[in-house]
Write a protein that holds these residues in place. Structure first.
Motif, PDB file in Angstrom:
ATOM      1  N   GLN A  88    -105.558  55.404 -69.398  1.00 36.35           N
ATOM      2  CA  GLN A  88    -104.482  54.482 -69.764  1.00 36.35           C
ATOM      3  C   GLN A  88    -103.263  54.814 -68.915  1.00 36.35           C
ATOM      4  OE1 GLN A  88    -104.576  56.129 -73.645  1.00 36.35           O
ATOM      5  NE2 GLN A  88    -105.685  54.400 -74.534  1.00 36.35           N
ATOM      6  N   SER A  89    -102.645  53.788 -68.369  1.00 34.96           N
ATOM      7  CA  SER A  89    -101.503  54.018 -67.494  1.00 34.96           C
ATOM      8  C   SER A  89    -100.566  52.814 -67.529  1.00 34.96           C
ATOM      9  CB  SER A  89    -102.003  54.245 -66.067  1.00 34.96           C
ATOM     10  OG  SER A  89    -100.940  54.574 -65.209  1.00 34.96           O
ATOM     11  N   PRO A  90     -99.269  53.057 -67.404  1.00 36.54           N
ATOM     12  CA  PRO A  90     -98.328  51.934 -67.348  1.00 36.54           C
ATOM     13  C   PRO A  90     -98.542  51.083 -66.091  1.00 36.54           C
ATOM     14  CG  PRO A  90     -97.170  53.987 -67.774  1.00 36.54           C
ATOM     15  CD  PRO A  90     -98.571  54.345 -67.390  1.00 36.54           C
ATOM     16  N   TRP A  91     -98.265  49.806 -66.199  1.00 37.87           N
ATOM     17  CA  TRP A  91     -98.144  48.957 -65.022  1.00 37.87           C
ATOM     18  C   TRP A  91     -96.690  48.522 -64.959  1.00 37.87           C
ATOM     19  CZ3 TRP A  91     -97.030  43.610 -65.246  1.00 37.87           C
ATOM     20  CH2 TRP A  91     -97.141  43.009 -66.498  1.00 37.87           C
ATOM     21  N   ARG A  92     -96.247  48.231 -63.767  1.00 40.93           N
ATOM     22  CA  ARG A  92     -94.828  47.936 -63.554  1.00 40.93           C
ATOM     23  C   ARG A  92     -94.653  46.596 -62.857  1.00 40.93           C
ATOM     24  NH1 ARG A  92     -95.715  53.245 -63.526  1.00 40.93           N
ATOM     25  NH2 ARG A  92     -94.170  54.645 -64.397  1.00 40.93           N
ATOM     26  N   ARG A  93     -93.542  45.965 -63.159  1.00 34.16           N
ATOM     27  CA  ARG A  93     -93.115  44.754 -62.460  1.00 34.16           C
ATOM     28  C   ARG A  93     -91.729  45.051 -61.901  1.00 34.16           C
ATOM     29  NH1 ARG A  93     -93.971  40.399 -66.068  1.00 34.16           N
ATOM     30  NH2 ARG A  93     -95.951  40.051 -65.040  1.00 34.16           N
ATOM     31  N   ASN A  94     -91.606  44.982 -60.589  1.00 34.24           N
ATOM     32  CA  ASN A  94     -90.339  45.285 -59.906  1.00 34.24           C
ATOM     33  C   ASN A  94     -89.822  46.675 -60.284  1.00 34.24           C
ATOM     34  OD1 ASN A  94     -90.278  42.712 -58.658  1.00 34.24           O
ATOM     35  ND2 ASN A  94     -89.430  41.839 -60.532  1.00 34.24           N
ATOM     36  N   GLY A  95     -90.748  47.623 -60.426  1.00 37.61           N
ATOM     37  CA  GLY A  95     -90.389  49.010 -60.706  1.00 37.61           C
ATOM     38  C   GLY A  95     -90.120  49.330 -62.173  1.00 37.61           C
ATOM     39  N   VAL A  96     -90.181  48.330 -63.039  1.00 42.47           N
ATOM     40  CA  VAL A  96     -89.894  48.519 -64.461  1.00 42.47           C
ATOM     41  C   VAL A  96     -91.208  48.446 -65.244  1.00 42.47           C
ATOM     42  CG1 VAL A  96     -88.663  47.582 -66.468  1.00 42.47           C
ATOM     43  CG2 VAL A  96     -87.615  47.498 -64.193  1.00 42.47           C
ATOM     44  N   ILE A  97     -91.408  49.390 -66.161  1.00 40.89           N
ATOM     45  CA  ILE A  97     -92.629  49.392 -66.971  1.00 40.89           C
ATOM     46  C   ILE A  97     -92.749  48.063 -67.708  1.00 40.89           C
ATOM     47  CG2 ILE A  97     -93.839  50.469 -68.913  1.00 40.89           C
ATOM     48  CD1 ILE A  97     -92.470  53.123 -68.051  1.00 40.89           C
ATOM     49  N   ALA A  98     -93.900  47.404 -67.529  1.00 42.01           N
ATOM     50  CA  ALA A  98     -94.124  46.088 -68.120  1.00 42.01           C
ATOM     51  C   ALA A  98     -95.235  46.097 -69.155  1.00 42.01           C
ATOM     52  CB  ALA A  98     -94.442  45.077 -67.019  1.00 42.01           C
ATOM     53  N   GLY A  99     -95.945  47.230 -69.290  1.00 39.57           N
ATOM     54  CA  GLY A  99     -97.031  47.326 -70.248  1.00 39.57           C
ATOM     55  C   GLY A  99     -97.989  48.432 -69.857  1.00 39.57           C
ATOM     56  N   LEU A 100     -99.195  48.374 -70.400  1.00 36.49           N
ATOM     57  CA  LEU A 100    -100.220  49.384 -70.131  1.00 36.49           C
ATOM     58  C   LEU A 100    -101.511  48.730 -69.684  1.00 36.49           C
ATOM     59  CD1 LEU A 100     -99.863  51.645 -73.313  1.00 36.49           C
ATOM     60  CD2 LEU A 100     -98.996  52.137 -71.010  1.00 36.49           C
ATOM     61  N   VAL A 101    -102.238  49.460 -68.837  1.00 41.00           N
ATOM     62  CA  VAL A 101    -103.587  49.085 -68.449  1.00 41.00           C
ATOM     63  C   VAL A 101    -104.520  50.177 -68.947  1.00 41.00           C
ATOM     64  CG1 VAL A 101    -105.194  48.675 -66.541  1.00 41.00           C
ATOM     65  CG2 VAL A 101    -102.805  47.945 -66.345  1.00 41.00           C
TER      66      VAL A 101
END
Length: 117
Positions: A88-101
């Motif tokens: 499990q790891s965070p995913w980011r949008r424009n460098g900001v955490i947007a959720g988890l994968v």
């Protein structure tokens, strides 16, 4: 859909032999590949559901920690005679955490390990 993604990559996750589940920053499930949908089929269509509702207190705290600190989590489980690696790891949008994968894959009971230093 992100127009920077080549057509050949759109839908790639449906063709892999492991589960991919993605949630947004509010812990709402926003994507499940084919294997993930098969794995959780007994729960019905859970896209849009809050994943905190189906986890125990310890797991909920870990999820909140990963979302706030940007950390990853990895472990193995055995269920129904099958061993799996969960990552499990965070995913980011424009460098900001947007959720988890979360990826979940079946692994051999005695998986080799190599040191490549």
């Amino acid at each position: 859909m992100d127009s920077n993604i080549p057509d050949s990559l759109i839908g790639w996750a449906d063709d892999v032999d492991y589960a991919v589940t993605i949630c947004d920053i509010d812990c709402r499930i926003i994507y499940m590949n084919r294997r993930s949908r098969e794995t959780f089929a007994k729960h019905g269509d859970i896209i849009g559901k809050n994943l905190l509702e189906c986890h125990n207190a310890n797991s909920r705290e870990k999820i909140k920690e990963m979302l706030s600190l940007g950390t990853s989590n990895a472990y193995t489980i055995s269920k129904g005679g099958v061993k799996k690696l969960i990552f499990q790891s965070p995913w980011r949008r424009n460098g900001v955490i947007a959720g988890l994968v979360e990826t979940s894959m079946i692994i051999p009971e005695n998986m080799p390990h190599y040191d490549r230093g």
